[in-house]
Structures are given as C-alpha cells and as structure tokens.
Motif scaffolding. Structure first.
Motif, mmCIF file in Angstrom:
data_model
loop_
_atom_site.group_PDB
_atom_site.id
_atom_site.type_symbol
_atom_site.label_atom_id
_atom_site.label_comp_id
_atom_site.label_asym_id
_atom_site.label_seq_id
_atom_site.Cartn_x
_atom_site.Cartn_y
_atom_site.Cartn_z
ATOM 1 N N PRO A 121 -2.546 -26.055 29.796
ATOM 2 C CA PRO A 121 -1.365 -26.836 30.192
ATOM 3 C C PRO A 121 -0.879 -26.510 31.602
ATOM 4 C CG PRO A 121 -1.150 -26.169 27.907
ATOM 5 C CD PRO A 121 -2.375 -25.468 28.428
ATOM 6 N N LEU A 122 -0.800 -25.227 31.938
ATOM 7 C CA LEU A 122 -0.347 -24.850 33.277
ATOM 8 C C LEU A 122 -1.372 -25.251 34.335
ATOM 9 C CD1 LEU A 122 1.616 -23.523 35.197
ATOM 10 C CD2 LEU A 122 0.642 -21.298 34.603
ATOM 11 N N ALA A 123 -2.653 -25.022 34.049
ATOM 12 C CA ALA A 123 -3.700 -25.356 35.015
ATOM 13 C C ALA A 123 -3.785 -26.865 35.253
ATOM 14 C CB ALA A 123 -5.043 -24.814 34.537
ATOM 15 N N GLU A 124 -3.476 -27.672 34.246
ATOM 16 C CA GLU A 124 -3.470 -29.124 34.432
ATOM 17 C C GLU A 124 -2.336 -29.557 35.364
ATOM 18 O OE1 GLU A 124 -5.539 -31.570 33.543
ATOM 19 O OE2 GLU A 124 -6.945 -30.141 32.635
ATOM 20 N N LYS A 125 -1.194 -28.868 35.300
ATOM 21 C CA LYS A 125 -0.107 -29.164 36.242
ATOM 22 C C LYS A 125 -0.536 -28.826 37.667
ATOM 23 C CE LYS A 125 3.586 -28.402 32.857
ATOM 24 N NZ LYS A 125 4.751 -27.568 32.461
ATOM 25 N N ILE A 126 -1.261 -27.727 37.811
ATOM 26 C CA ILE A 126 -1.774 -27.353 39.132
ATOM 27 C C ILE A 126 -2.780 -28.393 39.612
ATOM 28 C CG2 ILE A 126 -3.116 -25.622 40.396
ATOM 29 C CD1 ILE A 126 -1.880 -23.498 38.562
ATOM 30 N N ARG A 127 -3.603 -28.917 38.714
ATOM 31 C CA ARG A 127 -4.574 -29.947 39.081
ATOM 32 C C ARG A 127 -3.879 -31.152 39.715
ATOM 33 N NH1 ARG A 127 -9.778 -31.451 37.317
ATOM 34 N NH2 ARG A 127 -10.213 -33.685 37.576
ATOM 35 N N THR A 128 -2.761 -31.549 39.118
ATOM 36 C CA THR A 128 -2.013 -32.682 39.663
ATOM 37 C C THR A 128 -1.538 -32.390 41.074
ATOM 38 O OG1 THR A 128 -1.285 -33.350 37.458
ATOM 39 C CG2 THR A 128 -0.001 -34.170 39.317
ATOM 40 N N LEU A 129 -1.036 -31.188 41.305
ATOM 41 C CA LEU A 129 -0.570 -30.798 42.639
ATOM 42 C C LEU A 129 -1.706 -30.850 43.659
ATOM 43 C CD1 LEU A 129 1.679 -27.714 41.787
ATOM 44 C CD2 LEU A 129 2.442 -30.003 42.440
ATOM 45 N N VAL A 130 -2.878 -30.401 43.246
ATOM 46 C CA VAL A 130 -4.017 -30.329 44.158
ATOM 47 C C VAL A 130 -4.595 -31.709 44.447
ATOM 48 C CG1 VAL A 130 -6.402 -29.514 44.356
ATOM 49 C CG2 VAL A 130 -4.619 -27.960 43.551
ATOM 50 N N LYS A 131 -4.593 -32.587 43.463
ATOM 51 C CA LYS A 131 -5.265 -33.874 43.591
ATOM 52 C C LYS A 131 -4.422 -34.954 44.271
ATOM 53 C CE LYS A 131 -9.249 -33.283 41.252
ATOM 54 N NZ LYS A 131 -10.591 -33.707 41.717
ATOM 55 N N GLU A 132 -3.112 -34.908 44.092
ATOM 56 C CA GLU A 132 -2.280 -36.002 44.584
ATOM 57 C C GLU A 132 -1.990 -35.878 46.075
ATOM 58 O OE1 GLU A 132 1.298 -35.872 42.308
ATOM 59 O OE2 GLU A 132 2.125 -34.150 43.373
#
Length: 212
Positions: free
Chosen positions: A50-61
């Motif tokens: 769950p936390l790593a998926e939030k980081i994914r959003t930050l990195v991708k957008e």
C-alpha cells in the motif's frame, strides 16, 4: 533433523518500455506455477505494498508545480523497494514461496544510475538499503529504445518517465547491458524478435537455469 522450510527463489523481469515485460511475466508465471505446482507471489516496482503504491503514483505522475528532482526520484524508488522487500518479498521467500518481480534493483541502476547519470549515488543507496539482497535470476529483455518507445506509445499516454528524451533510454540500455555482462545471474533476451521467438528464448533460459 532440520524441518525448516526451503527458501523460495526470486525471479525478475527487466527491460525498457515496450520490451514486452507484461507478456513475458505471464509466460514466466505459468512456467513457475507448473514447475512448483504453486503460483508465485507476483510483485511490481515501484509498488507492491500500500505505501509503495502511493510512492509509485508520486514517481509516475507529472507535476508541473513541483517537478520531481532526480535525487528525490532515486530516493523514492528505494523507499518503495525497501518496503516491498521487507514486507512482501523476504517473508514470501522465507516461507518457501517463489517470487516473480516486474522490475527490481537493476531498473534503478539503469534508469537513475545510467539514465540520470547518478550511478555512484544509486550504488551507494542500493548497498545501504538492500545489503546485498538480489534476485536469483533476472531476465533482461533488450530492445533498442526507439523500437520500444514506439510500442509503448501505441498503448496510450506515456507517464513521466516514459516521456524522457531518447538519450536517457540509450544510457539506460547501455547500463543494463554493461551490468548484465558482468553478472551471471542476468540473462539477456533479444526482445526485438517476434514474440514467439522471444518467448522461446525465455523458456529456454528458464529450463537451463531452473531445471538443470
């Protein structure tokens, strides 16, 4: 008598955008399921918790008001990876499960290290966070960036990293190949071939590496 559970193995698929990772992952998942009579735990990076998926959003957008700087991108990648390794990958391996990863540390070495020109920093952060942990086998799907990006563009809108200049991906590819040539746990697969030939080479590598 030792009744401990044998550790599982960690298999990773790597490659530039458009290399065909999704179809390769499906193929490898089927192979591992048949090999072990159990589905592997499947992960993706960045992400997978769950936390790593939030980081994914930050990195991708794309954020024009607060653009992500290269160093922050690198640190976020390793924050997500540390969470995934600690909370998903290592526990699964310790319980005898096999893990199939969509990207891992080699991506950061290639993209942030080679693409961004920060290889010493990336290597230092990698050593500090992973402490030598690495996949048992990595299949690197190699493709010229122009070919891969053309394929990726056909899938729809490109994310922030996919929008980088072609030189970025050329540097990333060169780093992938340099690291693969120096590490016998990495198999290079020519992903510019027709899909059936790519899948044939993947299965050949898996048979050679995992069933010998």
């Amino acid at each position: 008598m030792d009744h401990s559970t044998p550790a599982g193995k960690f298999i990773v698929i790597e490659g530039l955008e458009g290399a065909g990772k999704s179809s390769a992952i499906a193929l490898v998942k089927q192979f591992l399921t048949e090999l072990n009579q159990a589905e592997p735990v499947c992960t993706r990076e960045p992400g997978g918790t769950p936390l790593a998926e939030k980081i994914r959003t930050l990195v991708k957008e794309v954020n024009h008001d607060d653009p992500l700087c290269d160093e922050a991108e690198c640190l976020l990648m390793y924050a997500a990876r540390a969470q995934l390794v600690a909370n998903v990958i290592k526990p699964a391996l310790a319980n005898g499960r096999w893990v199939l990863g969509d990207r891992h540390n080699l991506s950061s070495l290639a993209y942030q290290g080679g693409g961004r020109g920060m290889l010493p920093l990336v290597q230092a952060i990698s050593a500090a966070t992973l402490k030598g942990f690495k996949p048992d086998l990595t299949l690197y799907l190699d493709i010229p960036p122009k070919v891969g990006l053309a394929r990726a563009a056909n899938r729809g809108a490109l994310d922030r990293i996919e929008q980088q200049a072609i030189d970025f991906f050329e540097r990333a590819r060169n780093t992938y190949l340099t690291l693969a040539n120096a590490d016998d746990t990495i198999e290079v697969i020519d992903a510019s071939q027709p899909m059936d030939a790519v899948h044939r080479d993947i299965l050949s590598a898996l048979q050679r590496r995992l069933t010998a």
